[in-house]
Design an enzyme around this catalytic site. Structure first.
Site: not given
Length: 226
Positions: A23, A79
């Site tokens: 993440h 991301c």
């Protein structure tokens, strides 16, 4: 600690590789050093209690200490990872493969490069994009889109230069996104979005892998080598 361990004691001739698949996020930057006003971050398992790892910290740990003769390649499949290493230059490439190097050096004058070494980073998407975890590429199991395309480019012999590997990755993801967005109704589109991390309105993968470096170079002339 692992980042500091990787760089500690490195000598001329060493080749270092840092791969992160997980993440990523952003948080507001108050120093004025970020063009978009946000720092890029990585989210380790304990980020809710210990905080995220900010791109400034990654740069300090992995990039700044690199001495002459040492090479670092980073692969960041997360991301908002376009400038996750805070390297001074970003290769802005269009769909035709034409590119320019954008200058991302902070206005404050803080040096974000190395101590004479070489640092190059491939990332899963631009700073304002998300990176998909999807089964649309392998057709078998869910994988990180950027990592899958990076490996595939090497296996298919499309990684002779940094430009060729970046082009290959972007083309594969773009083609997968376009094919995933064809046909079907609202339910199909929703399922596609959930599977691919794409956009409900357009379907498919909506990410563009990026290349950043401590110094600009000819991406079609420089051979890719770990």
């Amino acid at each position: 600690m692992a980042m500091y361990w990787l760089v500690q004691g490195c000598q001329p001739g060493d080749s270092l590789v840092f791969h992160y698949s997980g993440h990523g996020a952003q948080q507001r930057n108050y120093s004025g050093d970020e063009v978009d006003g946000f720092d890029e971050t990585l989210c380790p398992l304990d980020f809710e209690t210990q905080g995220m790892i900010v791109d400034d910290e990654i740069n300090t740990a992995l990039v700044r200490p690199l001495p002459h003769g040492v090479k670092l390649h980073a692969l960041i499949d997360a991301c908002h990872s376009g400038t996750a290493l805070d390297l001074p230059f970003l290769c802005r490439m269009n769909r035709s493969g034409q590119y320019v190097w954008e200058d991302h050096r902070p206005r404050s004058g803080v040096w974000k490069g190395t101590s004479g070494g070489e640092a190059i980073s491939f990332s899963g998407c631009d700073d304002d994009q998300t990176s998909a975890d999807t089964s649309a590429l392998s057709k078998i199991t869910s994988t990180g889109a950027m990592t899958f395309c990076f490996i595939q480019a090497i296996e298919r012999g499309q990684a002779t230069t940094y430009g060729s590997i970046l082009n290959s990755m972007r083309t594969t993801i773009r083609n997968t996104g376009e094919s995933a967005g064809v046909g079907g109704g609202a339910v199909t589109s929703l399922i596609t979005m959930l599977l691919t991390g794409g956009s409900l309105s357009t379907g498919g993968l909506r990410q563009e892998p990026q290349l950043t470096a401590c110094d600009p170079f000819d991406v079609y002339a420089k051979p890719f080598s770990l």
